[in-house]
Scaffold this active site. Structure first.
Site, short mmCIF file in Angstrom:
data_model
loop_
_atom_site.label_atom_id
_atom_site.label_comp_id
_atom_site.label_asym_id
_atom_site.label_seq_id
_atom_site.Cartn_x
_atom_site.Cartn_y
_atom_site.Cartn_z
N ASP A 229 0.88 -1.16 0.00
CA ASP A 229 0.00 0.00 0.00
C ASP A 229 0.92 1.23 0.00
O ASP A 229 2.08 1.15 0.43
CB ASP A 229 -0.94 0.00 1.21
N TRP A 230 0.41 2.35 -0.44
CA TRP A 230 1.24 3.53 -0.69
C TRP A 230 1.95 4.02 0.59
O TRP A 230 1.29 4.46 1.53
CB TRP A 230 0.41 4.62 -1.33
#
Ligand code: BGC
Length: 806
Positions: A229-230
């Site tokens: 995930d970012w």
């Protein structure tokens, strides 16, 4: 390895460079070898393609795309084929926008109704969520682009999502929190998976060998790519070893260097990197093929209409006293409620879509055939009670035969990065309802929100239609149900408890500072209410229709069930039949019954249809913690066919041969779990279930703050600057809320307050690197000037290094 020859031509630096993004949305390219960048874009219910270089999720509008109903909405359709259609349309739009990887669907479980992203997730039931997700994935990938199922795993809250440690026992993990992912991998054949931000039982998910290697790669035989995930990468080497190919977004090469150095120091073998590169190349090359077809613009109108059709099938009729709906022709209708003017149709955060068209109720009224005598907003969407608005609404209500009252949650309440404070709808809306009730009792409420709410006011409405978040055409879809053009056929994919305090995880959500303990075990949603005999407002699987259905002739064989449904009403309709299975033996604790299949059938008035639901590998299995395998207990099982989880129409039994595994539990030691009464499990019993001690759940205030501590922990930092900054952040949040800027206040919580320090380096695209972060941490920990000098020195080093490279 599929791309062995190509990989052999690559330098170590080139290989490592592929392991992290080129910018916020693209992968790295290697021109000399013909390896291009691919584009990743949110999201689950519409494409949010941001311009290259666009920074934080949610800040910039994406290019226009169709905003379909969110996953929480489409799940209410219980129609996997419809899910596949949505997927296909998303795939087509991805192609039109030159997107290779679509960051969705999200299949996290609705453990608690307050999770801020519940609107993006399908259900509280892993089987339903898994089947819907698999269908989306099949649809998306039929266009050659990749889906990216997320967030893997046990990411069921937004509060402290980047640092929280989810403590969950192995059986619950398997049966509740991983099953939907398992179906997405095995049946949907997703090409990519996004690891979640949180830790799982002490280790960040992308580094968790048990999750990533034993289960995902080993048991499920997953050959695709894992994307962080970012900003969710912590220790890059540990991630790589666990098989996490792609870190997003860019770290300006910093973590690629970590990989190179680790290989040079002999800490990891180059083969590990090669395997990761091989899998990533497969994602790049296979999704690139999708673009070999001639480029076609998607048909905006057609996609809008499909979005409407999806919304129509997902609307749930929850109450219809005296058959107030559908609206009789010629009735004078007053339209009240701010949401009728400005549709509430999606949630906030990274999934925000910039719609191509947007329908609002007031604009679609004329074509609906419903006779409106006027509109009043009745309340301020983001504000306090307005007596004036209430009075005006009551004046209008007095003149009407029926009132359509549009209620719901506002955009800032259901948002990524933040959980809701309560399950209530705003007080000013309830005040409005109470006042209207005094002058006219023919009220039909239309709800717009993406998650369960309490309804102590339900006795005051005769009709209740839940539109959830219906996407850009949702408003028109609702009108078509109100007018009777569409017979509602949605059923709830989550339970509506009477009060928040009834929810099984009530005492353990969102957990303590450092961890959240899933003490309720597998008893989430209906699994709990049903087993513990707790009354609910609306059960899982509930929804009304304008017609009636009768079930009969159940036959159970070893392969599945068949039965007949007859439409006994006067109009055609669709019915969602649900198969539940319960086990009679009490040797292993389990929910009273669990969903094991479903079917949605269209039946004309007066007609009967035979429905067939097969058993599958999940029908009788349970996860045995002694054998560490899925097993079947030899026992009598009840086979129940329901119109909802509590409206069981047909029952039979079947004897099933077991796999002969030893019984996993000592009944005496796990009384709450055997009784299914799990709201008050003490630590000792939870530890027995867990098989180990629970970790300390509070922050260690004695240690200096480090990479993985969050900004909120600055409240007890040694450095006064950090403590001051903390106060500033808290003040800014309070102030923004006070002046009504709730979205900006939310952003502060999401991107500052709950952000781990490492996020400063991981999410700034190289503006701040890890050595500079060391300096910041020195400042935070009480060495202000030393830290400042360090930051300055490292910044200059970085600038020099960049110049040399150029
Ligand atoms: C979200 C993901 C999303 C990513 C990129 C993250 O903050 O958790 O769901 O795909 O941002 O926008």
């Amino acid at each position: 390895m599929k791309y062995k020859e190509l990989i052999a031509k690559m330098t170590l630096e080139e290989k490592a460079s592929l392991m992290s993004g080129k910018d916020f949305w693209q992968t790295q390219n290697i021109e000399r070898l013909g390896i291009n960048s691919i584009f990743l874009a949110d999201g689950p219910h519409g494409i949010r393609k941001q311009a290259v270089g666009a920074d934080k999720p949610g800040l910039n509008a994406g290019e226009p795309a169709t905003c379909y109903p969110t996953a929480a909405t489409v799940a209410n359709s219980w129609n996997a084929e419809l899910g596949e259609k949505v997927g296909e349309y998303l795939g087509e739009e991805a192609i039109a926008q030159k997107v290779n990887v679509l960051l969705g669907p999200g299949v996290n479980m609705k453990r608690n109704p307050l999770c801020g992203r519940n609107f993006e997730y399908f259900s509280e039931d892993p089987y339903l969520a898994g089947k819907m997700a698999a269908s989306y994935i099949r649809g998306i990938q039929s266009y050659g682009v990749a889906a990216c199922v997320k967030h893997f795993a046990a990411n069921n809250q937004e509060e402290r999502r980047m640092s929280i440690d989810t403590i969950v026992d192995e059986r619950t993990l398997r049966e509740i929190y991983l099953t939907a992912f398992e179906i997405a991998v095995k049946e949907g054949k997703t090409k990519s998976i996004m690891s979640s931000y949180n830790k799982l039982n002490g280790t960040y998910t992308n580094e968790n060998l048990h999750l990533m290697q034993d289960i995902l790669r080993g048991e499920w035989d997953y050959k695709g790519t894992v994307i962080t995930d970012w900003g969710g990468s912590n220790d890059r080497i540990a991630g790589l070893l666990a098989g996490n190919e792609l870190e997003m977004p860019t770290t300006a090469g910093e973590t690629d260097q970590e990989i190179i150095q680790a290989i040079k120091r002999g800490e990891i073998k180059e083969d590990v990197l090669d395997e990761c590169v091989d899998r990533l190349l497969d994602l790049i090359f296979t999704t690139e093929k999708a673009y070999q077809r001639p480029h076609v613009e998607f048909n905006v109108e057609r996609h809008h209409r499909v979005s409407q059709k999806v919304a129509e099938e997902s609307i749930v009729l929850l109450k219809n006293e005296g058959n107030i709906l559908p609206l009789r022709f010629g009735k004078k209708v007053a339209v009240i409620g701010d949401f009728a003017k400005d549709a509430r149709y999606q949630g906030a955060g990274s999934s925000i879509v910039n719609p191509t068209i947007l329908d609002h109720t007031l604009d679609c009224f004329e074509e609906s055939g419903i006779v409106s005598i006027g509109y009043e907003p009745g309340f301020e969407r983001y504000g306090k009670k307005s007596q004036h608005k209430i009075d005006e609404a009551c004046e209008l209500a007095k003149k009407a035969d029926v009132i359509l009252l549009y209620l719901g949650l506002d955009e800032a309440t259901e948002a990524e990065g933040l959980d809701r404070d309560s399950m209530k709808i705003p007080e000013n809306q309830i005040q409005l309802l109470n006042a209207i009730y005094e002058v006219n009792q023919n009220i039909i409420a239309i709800l717009s929100c993406g998650s369960a709410v309490e309804m102590p006011w339900i006795g005051k409405v005769k009709g209740l239609l839940h539109g959830y978040l219906g996407g850009q055409a949702g408003a028109r879809a609702i009108l078509r149900v109100l007018s009777g053009d569409v017979n509602p056929s949605g059923k709830l994919a989550e339970t509506y408890p009477l009060r928040y305090e009834d929810t099984p995880s009530f005492r353990h959500f969102p957990g303590n500072e450092a961890s959240v303990e899933y003490r309720e075990g597998m008893y989430i949603g209906y699994r709990y209410y049903d087993t513990a005999d707790v009354n609910v407002l609306f059960p899982f699987g509930f929804g009304l229709s304008y017609t009636t259905f009768v079930y009969s002739d159940l036959e159970v064989t070893k392969d599945g069930v068949t039965f007949i449904i007859t439409n006994t009403g006067r109009i055609a309709g669709m019915e969602i039949a649900q198969l539940y299975v319960g086990c009679d033996s009490e040797d292993i604790f389990r929910p009273k019954k669990e969903l094991k299949g479903f079917d949605k059938v269209f039946i004309n008035a007066g007609e009967s249809k035979k429905v067939k639901i097969p058993f599958d590998d999940k029908t009788f299995r349970y996860y045995n913690i002694k054998t560490n395998k899925w097993e079947i207990e030899e026992a009598e099982y009840s086979v129940l066919i329901g119109a909802s989880s509590t409206d069981i129409r047909l029952v039979d039994r079947i004897h099933v041969e077991g796999t002969g595994a030893p019984l996993p539990y000592d009944k005496i030691k796990l009384p709450s779990y055997f009784a299914g009464k799990v709201t008050n499990v003490d630590e000792e019993e939870f530890e027995i279930l867990l098989g180990r001690k629970v970790p300390v759940s509070t922050w260690d205030r004695t240690k200096p703050l480090g990479y993985n501590d969050i900004i909120a922990q600055c409240q007890y930092a040694k450095g006064w600057v950090a403590r001051f900054t903390y106060r500033l952040v808290v003040f800014a949040h309070w102030y923004l809320r006070k002046v009504g800027k709730r979205s900006s206040a939310n952003l502060i919580m999401m991107s500052i307050y709950h952000m781990p320090f490492r996020g400063i380096a991981r999410l700034t695209g190289g503006v701040v690197n890890m050595p500079m972060l060391d300096g910041i941490l020195m400042m935070v920990n009480g060495h202000f000037f030393k830290g400042l000098r360090h930051v300055w020195k490292e910044r200059n080093k970085k600038v020099r290094f960049t110049k040399v490279k150029l």
